[in-house]
Design an enzyme around this catalytic site. Sequence first.
Site, mmCIF file in Angstrom:
data_model
loop_
_atom_site.group_PDB
_atom_site.id
_atom_site.type_symbol
_atom_site.label_atom_id
_atom_site.label_comp_id
_atom_site.label_asym_id
_atom_site.label_seq_id
_atom_site.Cartn_x
_atom_site.Cartn_y
_atom_site.Cartn_z
ATOM 1 N N THR A 168 0.956 -1.331 0.025
ATOM 2 C CA THR A 168 -0.086 -0.051 0.165
ATOM 3 C C THR A 168 0.833 1.674 -0.067
ATOM 4 O OG1 THR A 168 -1.746 1.383 1.047
ATOM 5 C CG2 THR A 168 -0.220 0.585 2.514
ATOM 6 N N GLN A 218 -1.369 3.714 7.325
ATOM 7 C CA GLN A 218 -0.983 2.666 5.953
ATOM 8 C C GLN A 218 0.369 2.057 6.486
ATOM 9 O OE1 GLN A 218 -3.712 2.374 3.653
ATOM 10 N NE2 GLN A 218 -5.041 3.204 5.706
ATOM 11 N N HIS A 226 -0.044 -1.676 7.396
ATOM 12 C CA HIS A 226 0.148 -2.503 6.261
ATOM 13 C C HIS A 226 0.535 -3.501 6.760
ATOM 14 C CE1 HIS A 226 -4.235 -2.652 4.649
ATOM 15 N NE2 HIS A 226 -4.055 -1.097 5.468
ATOM 16 N N GLU A 254 -1.293 5.730 -4.798
ATOM 17 C CA GLU A 254 -2.705 4.697 -4.901
ATOM 18 C C GLU A 254 -4.086 5.538 -3.856
ATOM 19 O OE1 GLU A 254 -4.036 0.341 -2.543
ATOM 20 O OE2 GLU A 254 -1.883 1.338 -2.196
ATOM 21 N N HIS A 255 -3.491 5.757 -2.458
ATOM 22 C CA HIS A 255 -3.817 6.897 -2.301
ATOM 23 C C HIS A 255 -3.641 8.496 -2.276
ATOM 24 C CE1 HIS A 255 -4.331 2.858 -0.060
ATOM 25 N NE2 HIS A 255 -5.306 2.818 -0.182
ATOM 26 N N ASP A 276 -10.990 2.354 2.842
ATOM 27 C CA ASP A 276 -10.873 1.015 3.245
ATOM 28 C C ASP A 276 -11.288 -0.287 3.722
ATOM 29 O OD1 ASP A 276 -7.676 1.362 2.889
ATOM 30 O OD2 ASP A 276 -7.377 1.773 4.154
ATOM 31 N N GLU A 333 -3.487 -0.659 -49.963
ATOM 32 C CA GLU A 333 -2.386 -1.289 -48.560
ATOM 33 C C GLU A 333 -1.989 -2.524 -49.260
ATOM 34 O OE1 GLU A 333 -5.036 -1.551 -45.137
ATOM 35 O OE2 GLU A 333 -4.928 -0.004 -44.719
ATOM 36 N N HIS A 383 -9.719 -7.907 -49.548
ATOM 37 C CA HIS A 383 -10.470 -7.061 -48.826
ATOM 38 C C HIS A 383 -11.253 -6.443 -49.236
ATOM 39 C CE1 HIS A 383 -7.197 -7.585 -45.699
ATOM 40 N NE2 HIS A 383 -7.858 -7.150 -44.533
#
Length: 443
Positions: free
Chosen positions: A240, A262, A265, A331-332, A365, A419, A424
């Site tokens: 985290t 945090q 964690h 992340e946060h 969270d 092309e 095609h």
Amino acid sequence: MRTIDLRGESLTPVGMLASVPRAAQARAEALAAAETIVDDVRTGGEVALRDQAERFDRVTGHAIRVPAEHLAQAAASVDPEVRAALESAIDRVRRGSAAQVPAPQTTEIGPGARISQRWQPVTRAGVYIPGGKAPLASSVVMNVVPAQVAGVTSIALASPPQAAHDGRVHPTILAAAALLGIDEVYAIGGAGAIGALAYGVPGIGLDPVDVVSGPGNNYVASAKRVVAGVVGTDSEAGATEILIVADESADPDLVAADLVSQAEHDEQASAVLVTDSAELAERVAERVAERAAQTRHAERVAAALSGPQSAIVLVDDRAMAEAFSNAYAPEHLELHLVDASAAAERFTSAGAVFVGDQTPVSLGDYMAGSNHVLPTGGQARYAAGLGAYTFLRPQQVIEYDHAALARARAGVVALSDAEVLPAHGEAVEARFAARSGSAAAAG
């Protein structure tokens, strides 16, 4: 926490990225280890999983496929307050995820020519729920609910076997799974779980999934990189990260509390404060030291805060803080600013943005209704957090009638000739030759 003083520096984008605190060596080592673990599971199946359970989880002889009675027992015995909190979180995340499912749309290109955009759920999802240092029952909600909202009908859940629970998955995780109606649960941990979900393990009845999601440590995040291309994955939600941008108006105790929250964690967790106030930086450092020493996981917090991935960063002004944050792409991201709501739009790279000092990451969270499975390691510059869209595939359905094809005919032929892919154009012309032949025969 160390201090990085960028005041007076004129940093280029490259220089700004270079100044970001990261534990790069830890991630490199995790990737090498994850490759080996995943390959062992791919080739060794159940034997490899049992070997890894013994090495990493100190568990032997356990039931890898969780019996139904374990789920029922966990649901029956979960603390009533925890059950109520889980049920509330389920409702909030379900409502928050519903907005992530786009409505089908049809675009009329012209008369008889239309393209329909639809969003198809994958058939099968595999979710990973950490259970080592913290049994993240909330992550069951964050992973399963978006998949269900997307319309996924087959969901397998993996979480580490617990030595403290006789090799069972943590009971609170099992209770959350039961509340969500998940009955396919496996006691498998770490990078091995990601490999098992991606490749399947026939010996235990685990079929491969289409998408793997879920948070974890750097080994879990690296394992997702290893299996990318075999299955879809969410972002690499590794150890985290929290980055707080604060000005002199911020409450140093709240800033410190959120950094420590945090850091608990994992030893690899990142906690970063960016501020243009030297006074605030000093006061936060004091409060962090006090809180870190008093918290339950003081040793873990101390390791995270003293690591190269954590720092207090001093900048000249708000513009420099914005540039640093967007380069870091946390992340946060928390904004403890006097004008936090107005300033939020300028912070463009973050997994999730928490605006104002009454919106801590802890809320996200658990109970905000947002998702807490978010990109780490700078991936928020280009990747999104987990949502219902993670389990959806956009599909275009194209339908033209003959008259509409006729209006596009010349363009197809011209471009296919340019092309040097004449077949095609011939495929289009064949439809007109067939019509002409039929008309001539009828005449």
